[in-house]
Enzyme design. Structure first.
Site, mmCIF file in Angstrom:
data_model
loop_
_atom_site.group_PDB
_atom_site.id
_atom_site.type_symbol
_atom_site.label_atom_id
_atom_site.label_comp_id
_atom_site.label_asym_id
_atom_site.label_seq_id
_atom_site.Cartn_x
_atom_site.Cartn_y
_atom_site.Cartn_z
ATOM 1 N N LYS A 124 0.887 -1.169 0.080
ATOM 2 C CA LYS A 124 -0.023 0.022 0.014
ATOM 3 C C LYS A 124 0.879 1.212 0.065
ATOM 4 C CE LYS A 124 -4.357 0.724 0.044
ATOM 5 N NZ LYS A 124 -5.597 -0.091 -0.430
ATOM 6 N N ASP A 164 -6.722 4.054 -4.539
ATOM 7 C CA ASP A 164 -7.482 4.007 -3.328
ATOM 8 C C ASP A 164 -8.282 5.427 -3.310
ATOM 9 O OD1 ASP A 164 -7.624 1.751 -1.013
ATOM 10 O OD2 ASP A 164 -7.203 3.944 -0.157
HETATM 11 O O1 2IT Z 1 -8.013 -1.726 -1.001
HETATM 12 C C1 2IT Z 1 -7.696 -2.019 -2.238
HETATM 13 O O2 2IT Z 1 -7.954 -3.518 -2.377
HETATM 14 C C2 2IT Z 1 -7.618 -1.334 -3.431
HETATM 15 N N1 2IT Z 1 -7.359 0.008 -2.970
HETATM 16 C C3 2IT Z 1 -7.383 -1.762 -4.735
HETATM 17 C C4 2IT Z 1 -5.751 -2.480 -4.738
HETATM 18 C C5 2IT Z 1 -5.428 -2.590 -6.213
HETATM 19 O O3 2IT Z 1 -4.378 -2.863 -6.347
HETATM 20 O O4 2IT Z 1 -6.380 -2.659 -7.070
#
Ligand code: 2IT
Length: 445
Positions: A124, A164
């Site tokens: 993240k 996100d």
């Molecule tokens: O919390 C999540 O799963 C997302 N923000 C998507 C992450 C992604 O790599 O598509």
């Protein structure tokens, strides 16, 4: 494993990282029994290794605002665990972003990605940059400055970011444009791209769609038909929009959406052009939902309040972490809500989640319910690697299949002797087992 001892050590080491500690505690409590039945987990120090991210990058982001003044923000990428595949997870731009929040999200992402059945590790990233009230040019300059630092640490087999909160199609476009310019390769590193340059056709709606497929299965398992059921949704961003769209398609009636300013209640149902209007509201960049009630007279705006005070059949937190408190949870229980599904990551506080489980509510955690988003990102990665694009029907079918598989894993590990399905336990054990096994097989690294 003695959860209390591990948690005490972690708390001493990371005081103040409340969201991260909350996410870890939830997983450890769920897996404790299974852990103790597998001495190899203890021997390989799986938990001790899992709670320590592979690496954390922090960097300075300098950008120029429209007045010509320089602004400085902090950028992050937490590469949490790549035991089962390249790091994968979104980027969040929000004033509240800090290491605790990104570590909790990266930790959750590791297990969520394991549940998707696709080979993706957890990560993240983000920044404390607030997009609220920023011009398009400011957003663009910020995204470019952010990527100027991040690009060396990502790649199609290394780390693939996505959106996100605060990072949607526009931001992904700017981030990817800069990445491609610096890298001089069109490898698709970042998902949620525009359809014209490698994006997957269903990615924008995938999180919400997947969540509703999951909720539908939860209800079907109990013999309940979703048709005609009322739904409270919080948030009005991309995830809330996808969830509302699919809920309506399945025949349910969405009666709330919300913003940081309060919530709107529309007893006539939020469908059709009202759902499209959510996008307009978002694009205004003001982060308020109140104008909905000015535009649609059937709706009332409740400033400073949350939609969980409404009596509905299904409650779907779609905004942010810890948005359902213990008081909200008690209200939902008293209202005999049929189903509560976290669409946001860790949408419920620890106390709220505990109340739902104690009261044997039909309740599922974010890492299962919202995994359709990252799963469709995984499908975008596959399409990019193969240099082709699938139709909406193909992607939707795979998304369906993946959500069913996640539901099946929750049943396998979460069904209690009484017949109650503890989705929290099921999702945590299923995700944990896969990551733990991959870590053991690859040796102590
Ligand atoms: O919390 C999540 O799963 C997302 N923000 C998507 C992450 C992604 O790599 O598509």
């Amino acid at each position: 494993m003695v959860t209390q001892k591990i948690m005490a050590d972690l708390e001493a080491k990371h005081p103040g990282e409340s969201e991260f500690l909350q996410a870890v505690r939830e997983v450890l409590l769920s897996v404790e029994d299974v852990y103790n039945q597998h001495p190899e987990f203890e021997k390989n120090k799986i938990v001790e290794r899992l709670v320590e991210p592979d690496r954390i990058l922090t960097f300075r982001v300098v950008w120029e605002d429209d007045k010509g003044e320089l602004q400085v923000n902090r950028g992050y990428r937490v590469q949490f665990n790549n035991a089962i595949g390249p790091y994968k997870g979104g980027i969040r731009f929000h004033a509240s972003v800090n290491l605790s929040i990104l570590k909790f999200l990266g930790f959750e992402q590791t297990f969520k990605n394991a549940l998707t059945t696709l080979p993706m590790g957890g990560a993240k990233g983000g920044s404390d940059f607030s997009p609220r009230g920023k011009s398009n040019a400011e957003i663009r300059r910020f995204c470019q400055a952010f990527m100027l630092e991040l690009w060396r640490n990502i790649g199609p087999d290394q780390d693939v970011p996505a959106g996100d909160i605060g990072v949607g199609g526009r931001e992904v476009g700017y981030l990817y444009g800069m990445y491609k310019k610096l890298q001089r390769e069109h490898t698709g590193t970042i998902t949620g791209k525009g359809l014209e340059f490698g994006g997957s056709i269903l990615r924008p709606e995938a999180t919400g769609f997947g969540a509703l497929y999951f909720v539908n299965q939860m209800l079907e398992e109990k013999g309940i038909d979703i048709k005609g059921k009322t739904v409270a949704i919080s948030g009005f961003g991309n995830v809330a929009w996808g969830a509302a769209t699919k809920a309506v398609q399945l025949g349910a009636k969405v009666v709330t959406i919300s913003g940081p300013d309060g919530y709107v209640y529309d007893p006539d149902g939020i469908s059709g052009d009202k759902i499209d209007y959510m996008l307009e509201l978002r694009e205004s960049g003001n982060d308020i939902v109140a104008p909905y009630a000015d535009k649609y007279p059937s709706a009332t705006f409740y400033p400073g309040r949350k939609p969980w005070e409404r009596k509905v059949d299904i409650a779907l937190p779609c905004a942010t972490q810890n948005e359902v408190s213990a008081t909200d949870a008690q209200q939902l229980i008293d209202n005999k809500t049929l189903c509560i599904a976290e669409v946001s990551n860790m949408g419920c506080t620890e106390e709220a989640a505990t109340l739902f489980l104690q009261n044997k509510m039909l309740f599922a955690p974010g890492k299962a319910v919202n995994a359709g988003g990252v799963a469709t990102s995984g499908l975008e990665m596959s399409q990019n690697a193969m240099h082709l694009s699938w139709t909406a029907a193909e992607v939707d079918q795979r998304l369906h299949h993946i959500m069913s598989s996640i539901h099946g894993q929750c049943l396998k590990y979460g069904k209690e002797p009484t017949g109650y399905i503890n989705y929290v336990k099921g999702a945590n054990i299923a995700g944990f087992m896969k990551v733990a096994k991959a870590m053991i097989d690859q040796g102590p690294i």
